[in-house]
Design a protein around this motif. Structure first.
Motif, PDB file in Angstrom:
ATOM      1  N   ALA A 193      21.610 126.106  61.004  1.00  0.00           N
ATOM      2  CA  ALA A 193      22.437 125.626  59.894  1.00  0.00           C
ATOM      3  C   ALA A 193      23.810 125.172  60.391  1.00  0.00           C
ATOM      4  CB  ALA A 193      22.584 126.718  58.837  1.00  0.00           C
ATOM      5  N   LEU A 194      24.418 125.945  61.287  1.00  0.00           N
ATOM      6  CA  LEU A 194      25.713 125.553  61.844  1.00  0.00           C
ATOM      7  C   LEU A 194      25.615 124.250  62.630  1.00  0.00           C
ATOM      8  CD1 LEU A 194      27.261 128.916  63.059  1.00  0.00           C
ATOM      9  CD2 LEU A 194      28.193 127.366  61.346  1.00  0.00           C
ATOM     10  N   LEU A 195      24.595 124.135  63.469  1.00  0.00           N
ATOM     11  CA  LEU A 195      24.425 122.904  64.241  1.00  0.00           C
ATOM     12  C   LEU A 195      24.144 121.716  63.338  1.00  0.00           C
ATOM     13  CD1 LEU A 195      22.466 124.270  67.317  1.00  0.00           C
ATOM     14  CD2 LEU A 195      24.813 123.420  67.275  1.00  0.00           C
ATOM     15  N   LEU A 196      23.426 121.951  62.249  1.00  0.00           N
ATOM     16  CA  LEU A 196      23.178 120.893  61.271  1.00  0.00           C
ATOM     17  C   LEU A 196      24.500 120.409  60.683  1.00  0.00           C
ATOM     18  CD1 LEU A 196      21.226 119.221  59.485  1.00  0.00           C
ATOM     19  CD2 LEU A 196      21.207 121.158  57.915  1.00  0.00           C
ATOM     20  N   ILE A 197      25.349 121.336  60.314  1.00  0.00           N
ATOM     21  CA  ILE A 197      26.660 120.982  59.752  1.00  0.00           C
ATOM     22  C   ILE A 197      27.500 120.253  60.798  1.00  0.00           C
ATOM     23  CG2 ILE A 197      28.846 121.951  58.920  1.00  0.00           C
ATOM     24  CD1 ILE A 197      27.063 124.194  57.619  1.00  0.00           C
ATOM     25  N   PHE A 198      27.527 120.798  62.036  1.00  0.00           N
ATOM     26  CA  PHE A 198      28.333 120.177  63.089  1.00  0.00           C
ATOM     27  C   PHE A 198      27.827 118.795  63.477  1.00  0.00           C
ATOM     28  CE2 PHE A 198      29.630 124.626  64.670  1.00  0.00           C
ATOM     29  CZ  PHE A 198      30.719 124.634  63.804  1.00  0.00           C
ATOM     30  N   SER A 199      26.522 118.565  63.364  1.00  0.00           N
ATOM     31  CA  SER A 199      25.990 117.247  63.715  1.00  0.00           C
ATOM     32  C   SER A 199      26.255 116.228  62.612  1.00  0.00           C
ATOM     33  CB  SER A 199      24.498 117.316  64.017  1.00  0.00           C
ATOM     34  OG  SER A 199      23.757 117.599  62.857  1.00  0.00           O
ATOM     35  N   ALA A 200      26.506 116.709  61.393  1.00  0.00           N
ATOM     36  CA  ALA A 200      26.731 115.795  60.274  1.00  0.00           C
ATOM     37  C   ALA A 200      28.210 115.466  60.069  1.00  0.00           C
ATOM     38  CB  ALA A 200      26.166 116.403  58.991  1.00  0.00           C
ATOM     39  N   PHE A 201      29.092 116.376  60.454  1.00  0.00           N
ATOM     40  CA  PHE A 201      30.523 116.186  60.216  1.00  0.00           C
ATOM     41  C   PHE A 201      31.289 116.256  61.524  1.00  0.00           C
ATOM     42  CE2 PHE A 201      28.815 118.223  56.365  1.00  0.00           C
ATOM     43  CZ  PHE A 201      29.105 117.222  55.446  1.00  0.00           C
ATOM     44  N   PRO A 202      32.441 115.568  61.593  1.00  0.00           N
ATOM     45  CA  PRO A 202      33.242 115.641  62.821  1.00  0.00           C
ATOM     46  C   PRO A 202      33.844 117.037  62.984  1.00  0.00           C
ATOM     47  CG  PRO A 202      34.328 114.286  61.153  1.00  0.00           C
ATOM     48  CD  PRO A 202      33.000 114.667  60.604  1.00  0.00           C
ATOM     49  N   ILE A 203      33.950 117.472  64.222  1.00  0.00           N
ATOM     50  CA  ILE A 203      34.500 118.784  64.546  1.00  0.00           C
ATOM     51  C   ILE A 203      35.910 118.578  65.078  1.00  0.00           C
ATOM     52  CG2 ILE A 203      34.168 120.866  65.945  1.00  0.00           C
ATOM     53  CD1 ILE A 203      31.235 119.949  66.277  1.00  0.00           C
ATOM     54  N   PRO A 204      36.869 119.402  64.655  1.00  0.00           N
ATOM     55  CA  PRO A 204      38.230 119.264  65.191  1.00  0.00           C
ATOM     56  C   PRO A 204      38.222 119.349  66.715  1.00  0.00           C
ATOM     57  CG  PRO A 204      38.183 120.839  63.369  1.00  0.00           C
ATOM     58  CD  PRO A 204      36.760 120.475  63.668  1.00  0.00           C
ATOM     59  N   GLY A 205      39.086 118.578  67.347  1.00  0.00           N
ATOM     60  CA  GLY A 205      39.141 118.557  68.802  1.00  0.00           C
ATOM     61  C   GLY A 205      38.295 117.442  69.382  1.00  0.00           C
ATOM     62  N   ASN A 206      37.779 116.574  68.505  1.00  0.00           N
ATOM     63  CA  ASN A 206      37.009 115.408  68.921  1.00  0.00           C
ATOM     64  C   ASN A 206      35.691 115.769  69.599  1.00  0.00           C
ATOM     65  OD1 ASN A 206      36.782 112.694  68.706  1.00  0.00           O
ATOM     66  ND2 ASN A 206      38.010 112.223  70.512  1.00  0.00           N
ATOM     67  N   PHE A 207      35.074 116.878  69.190  1.00  0.00           N
ATOM     68  CA  PHE A 207      33.756 117.255  69.678  1.00  0.00           C
ATOM     69  C   PHE A 207      32.706 116.642  68.761  1.00  0.00           C
ATOM     70  CE2 PHE A 207      36.430 120.670  71.250  1.00  0.00           C
ATOM     71  CZ  PHE A 207      35.960 120.866  72.529  1.00  0.00           C
ATOM     72  N   ARG A 208      31.558 116.306  69.328  1.00  0.00           N
ATOM     73  CA  ARG A 208      30.417 115.816  68.541  1.00  0.00           C
ATOM     74  C   ARG A 208      29.180 116.579  68.989  1.00  0.00           C
ATOM     75  NH1 ARG A 208      30.738 110.190  66.710  1.00  0.00           N
ATOM     76  NH2 ARG A 208      28.919 110.788  65.521  1.00  0.00           N
ATOM     77  N   VAL A 209      28.318 116.871  68.042  1.00  0.00           N
ATOM     78  CA  VAL A 209      27.040 117.515  68.348  1.00  0.00           C
ATOM     79  C   VAL A 209      25.957 116.487  68.074  1.00  0.00           C
ATOM     80  CG1 VAL A 209      25.450 119.356  67.711  1.00  0.00           C
ATOM     81  CG2 VAL A 209      27.904 119.811  67.777  1.00  0.00           C
ATOM     82  N   MET A 210      25.116 116.230  69.057  1.00  0.00           N
ATOM     83  CA  MET A 210      24.081 115.207  68.934  1.00  0.00           C
ATOM     84  C   MET A 210      22.755 115.734  69.466  1.00  0.00           C
ATOM     85  SD  MET A 210      26.161 111.867  70.014  1.00  0.00           S
ATOM     86  CE  MET A 210      27.432 111.254  68.961  1.00  0.00           C
ATOM     87  N   ILE A 211      21.684 115.068  69.049  1.00  0.00           N
ATOM     88  CA  ILE A 211      20.342 115.456  69.468  1.00  0.00           C
ATOM     89  C   ILE A 211      19.807 114.419  70.440  1.00  0.00           C
ATOM     90  CG2 ILE A 211      17.996 115.929  68.673  1.00  0.00           C
ATOM     91  CD1 ILE A 211      19.282 116.533  65.900  1.00  0.00           C
ATOM     92  N   VAL A 212      19.291 114.877  71.583  1.00  0.00           N
ATOM     93  CA  VAL A 212      18.690 113.978  72.574  1.00  0.00           C
ATOM     94  C   VAL A 212      17.261 113.685  72.122  1.00  0.00           C
ATOM     95  CG1 VAL A 212      17.988 113.733  74.974  1.00  0.00           C
ATOM     96  CG2 VAL A 212      20.136 114.874  74.416  1.00  0.00           C
TER      97      VAL A 212
END
Length: 173
Positions: free
Chosen positions: A19-38
């Motif tokens: 659930a957390l990764l789903l949220i992080f992959s959908a919205f920008p994270i402070p500090g300019n981090f992005r979560v993506m799926i290969v």
């Protein structure tokens, strides 16, 4: 019962992580981090298909860095490849990239402005769960399964209390 509790907490923890990764992959994270799926095997064995990668933009890139680049939309996902060669001097340089599993470098050179960022971390196979959670049935499972487990656990506790009260009432004083 102890084994059930361990399985219960591991399962709830896994659902929470997805659930957390789903949220992080959908919205920008402070500090300019992005979560993506290969989504392809071009970087195997370094990064497996279905991995979640954490990407952060950097001020400079060097040969050997694994970067994510390209457009990010519902139809097209960015590409994650290793920098094979740098042509010219930055900021006007271009990157020649290559997937570790590919025989030849990519056809198109990448400008620094096309780079989303450098891969900092990858978590194998978790991307499959995150991708499934983005679909309606997967999202329902993230809500329904934990809710059912919590409801079951509460009903079991209530039933135990009812049994205890009945036992106390029926025993002579």
């Amino acid at each position: 019962m102890k084994v059930f509790k361990i399985i219960y907490y591991v399962f709830i923890g896994a659902i929470a992580l997805v659930a957390l990764l789903l949220i992080f992959s959908a919205f920008p994270i402070p500090g300019n981090f992005r979560v993506m799926i290969v989504q392809s095997g071009s970087m195997e064995p370094a990064i497996k298909t279905g991995s979640v990668v954490v990407v952060k933009s950097a001020s400079d890139y060097k040969v050997g860095d694994i970067i994510t680049f390209g457009p990010y939309s519902k139809i097209k996902a960015p590409t994650t490849h290793r920098i094979y060669e740098i042509k010219g001097d930055c900021p006007n340089c271009t990157f020649v990239t290559k997937g570790d599993a590919n025989n030849a470098p990519d056809q198109r050179d990448i400008r620094p402005s096309d780079v989303v960022g450098k891969v900092l971390l990858d978590v194998p196979y978790v991307g499959y769960a995150v991708a499934a959670a983005k679909k309606p049935i997967g999202f329902a499972f993230i809500i329904i399964i934990p809710a059912a487990i919590i409801i079951y656990d509460e009903i079991r506790k209530i039933w135990g209390e009812i049994k205890k009260l009945r036992k106390e009432k029926s025993s002579p004083r």
